[in-house]
Motif scaffolding. Structure first.
Motif, PDB file in Angstrom:
ATOM      1  N   THR A  68     -22.476  -6.570   6.746  1.00 58.33           N
ATOM      2  CA  THR A  68     -22.665  -5.426   7.149  1.00 58.33           C
ATOM      3  C   THR A  68     -22.981  -3.938   6.410  1.00 58.33           C
ATOM      4  O   THR A  68     -22.285  -4.474   5.097  1.00 58.33           O
ATOM      5  CB  THR A  68     -23.189  -4.210   9.076  1.00 58.33           C
ATOM      6  OG1 THR A  68     -21.380  -3.620   8.003  1.00 58.33           O
ATOM      7  CG2 THR A  68     -22.991  -5.690   9.513  1.00 58.33           C
ATOM      8  N   GLU A  69     -23.513  -3.553   5.900  1.00 56.77           N
ATOM      9  CA  GLU A  69     -22.507  -1.961   4.575  1.00 56.77           C
ATOM     10  C   GLU A  69     -21.706  -1.276   5.148  1.00 56.77           C
ATOM     11  O   GLU A  69     -21.061  -1.289   4.389  1.00 56.77           O
ATOM     12  CB  GLU A  69     -24.425  -1.180   4.607  1.00 56.77           C
ATOM     13  CG  GLU A  69     -24.198  -0.274   5.832  1.00 56.77           C
ATOM     14  CD  GLU A  69     -24.356  -0.162   6.913  1.00 56.77           C
ATOM     15  OE1 GLU A  69     -24.420  -1.438   7.532  1.00 56.77           O
ATOM     16  OE2 GLU A  69     -25.352   0.946   7.244  1.00 56.77           O
ATOM     17  N   THR A  70     -21.334  -1.729   6.467  1.00 56.57           N
ATOM     18  CA  THR A  70     -20.395  -0.897   6.852  1.00 56.57           C
ATOM     19  C   THR A  70     -18.601  -1.682   6.408  1.00 56.57           C
ATOM     20  O   THR A  70     -17.438  -1.730   5.624  1.00 56.57           O
ATOM     21  CB  THR A  70     -19.786  -0.226   8.002  1.00 56.57           C
ATOM     22  OG1 THR A  70     -20.209  -1.360   9.081  1.00 56.57           O
ATOM     23  CG2 THR A  70     -20.779   0.645   8.220  1.00 56.57           C
ATOM     24  N   VAL A  71     -18.678  -2.705   7.632  1.00 54.13           N
ATOM     25  CA  VAL A  71     -18.146  -4.445   7.168  1.00 54.13           C
ATOM     26  C   VAL A  71     -18.548  -4.452   8.447  1.00 54.13           C
ATOM     27  O   VAL A  71     -19.282  -5.051   8.627  1.00 54.13           O
ATOM     28  CB  VAL A  71     -16.625  -3.897   8.633  1.00 54.13           C
ATOM     29  CG1 VAL A  71     -15.987  -2.273   7.501  1.00 54.13           C
ATOM     30  CG2 VAL A  71     -16.720  -3.551  10.597  1.00 54.13           C
ATOM     31  N   TYR A  72     -17.687  -6.217   8.031  1.00 48.07           N
ATOM     32  CA  TYR A  72     -18.319  -7.810   8.650  1.00 48.07           C
ATOM     33  C   TYR A  72     -18.310  -7.709   9.836  1.00 48.07           C
ATOM     34  O   TYR A  72     -17.486  -6.825  10.344  1.00 48.07           O
ATOM     35  CB  TYR A  72     -17.246  -8.695   8.062  1.00 48.07           C
ATOM     36  CG  TYR A  72     -18.185  -9.725   6.859  1.00 48.07           C
ATOM     37  CD1 TYR A  72     -17.794  -8.994   5.513  1.00 48.07           C
ATOM     38  CD2 TYR A  72     -19.346 -10.354   7.317  1.00 48.07           C
ATOM     39  CE1 TYR A  72     -18.208  -9.387   4.138  1.00 48.07           C
ATOM     40  CE2 TYR A  72     -19.138 -11.354   5.578  1.00 48.07           C
ATOM     41  CZ  TYR A  72     -18.924 -10.137   4.262  1.00 48.07           C
ATOM     42  OH  TYR A  72     -19.648 -10.728   2.889  1.00 48.07           O
TER      43      TYR A  72
END
Ligand code: TXA
Ligand code: MG
Length: 348
Positions: free
Chosen positions: A34-38
């Protein structure tokens, strides 16, 4: 079990996405960028599948999962009420690094929400993530794809370190963009309240909603206060070495860290230092790693978890980190770093 790695660093591979979707619809586990973390995904509406996430991570069963959706309309099936604030926030920040807590509907099993009558919902800003969510049936429960207590994964290799042989598939989408988990805002209890700081700051939320509070357990020293996001009470991201944050005027911080590194050396201990592009040349008697540039706070957020993992592979017994009170994400970065340090802070 054999964990299949599907590479999608250069975009979506439709055949692999349908295969991943089948795994999810069959009750299996797929890690994805994702754009934040996996995230470590399972079908959020299948109690048994959600249960597998807890086992794979070694996660306490009272710690609820975030349900990821790919389209705004999906929210009406899992939320019993969708307040006006939710639509305002979605228009401003979705797809993106924001999670909203809403009252849950009956289709969401208690296994997904840790027994709570609320549900966390997020619509991520990552094309591979959204394609996977649609292929998997539209509702994907996903915590960060690390073993409980380890730093969140910001690249597929981190996921493999923790989950190889334990889950069905890892989708490799390359390095994530942000590097710190989504901001969580609770819309179920009066004034909207931040339960976990992230990329979307209190000021940004305030511009859309007016008043926004911060969960008192996040800012108070009083450890008897229980955070409203159950996951925030655990000591996360603990590196193997002792970690201390050294805070104060930059010059004094550098001198203090060097003095401590010299003492450690005399005592036969190896020291690690988390510095920046600007400060790293200053340090001696230590294994020094730059987290990024103070002129680019995004670089600091992006490298935080990776640097903690790197230090776990080195033979240092104590790590000193500078403090990073940057303008937008400073609160989020320091929240993660302070937890990793178990609140050990040296002020100069
Ligand atoms: O950026 C993110 O949010 C990432 C990516 C994968 O989307 N996910 C993530 O999930 O960080 P996780 O499980 O590592 O953290 C979820 C947090 C936990 O602190 C949990 O307690 C809280 O969200 N949470 C989930 N549902 C909740 C609810 N109904 N009420 C309060 N807190 C909730
Ligand atoms: Mg997590």
């Amino acid at each position: 079990m054999e964990t299949v790695i599907a590479r999608m660093c250069d975009g979506i591979n439709e055949a692999e996405i349908s295969r991943a979707g089948e795994i999810l619809r069959g009750g299996g586990l797929v890690a994805f960028p994702t754009e934040t973390v996996y995230g470590l995904g399972a079908n959020a509406l299948d109690a048994e599948a959600a249960g597998k996430i807890y086992r794979a991570k070694g996660r306490p069963s009272d710690n609820p999962l975030i349900v990821h959706i790919a389209d705004w309309d999906a929210i009406y099936k899992i939320a019993a009420e969708v307040p006006a604030e939710a639509k305002l926030l979605a228009d401003a920040f979705w797809p993106g690094p924001l999670t909203m807590i809403l009252r849950k509907s009956d289709v969401v099993p208690p296994a997904t929400t840790g027994g709570l009558d609320t549900v966390a919902v997020r619509l991520p800003d990552h094309a591979v993530a959204r394609a996977l969510i649609r292929a998997g049936g539209g509702y994907v429960a996903a915590p960060s794809a690390n073993t409980s207590g380890r730093p969140s994964p910001t690249k597929a290799e981190h996921v493999a370190q923790d989950m190889d042989g334990v889950i069905d598939m890892i989708i490799d989408g390359g390095d994530v963009e942000i590097g710190i988990e989504s901001t969580i805002v609770d819309l179920t209890d009066g004034t909207p309240t931040i339960l976990r700081p992230g990329y979307i700051s209190r000021e940004m939320l305030g511009r859309v909603l007016g008043a926004v509070e911060v969960d008192r357990a996040l800012i108070s020293e009083d450890s008897a206060l229980r955070p409203k996001a159950p996951g925030m009470k655990y000591r996360h991201y603990a590196p193997k070495a002792q970690l201390f944050i050294v805070q104060g005027p930059q010059q004094l911080v550098r001198e203090k860290i060097n003095a401590l590194a010299e003492e450690n050396k005399a005592a036969g201990l190896r020291t690690g230092v988390i510095g920046t592009d600007e400060s790293q040349a200053f340090y001696a008697n230590a294994l020094v790693k730059s987290i990024g540039s103070r002129r680019d706070e995004g670089s600091i957020a992006r490298h935080l978890y990776g640097i903690l993992r790197e230090f776990d592979e080195s033979e240092v017994s104590v790590i000193y980190s500078e403090a990073f009170d940057t303008p937008q994400m400073g609160q989020a970065i320091m929240n993660r770093l302070i937890k990793a340090a178990g609140h050990q802070i040296i002020s100069v």
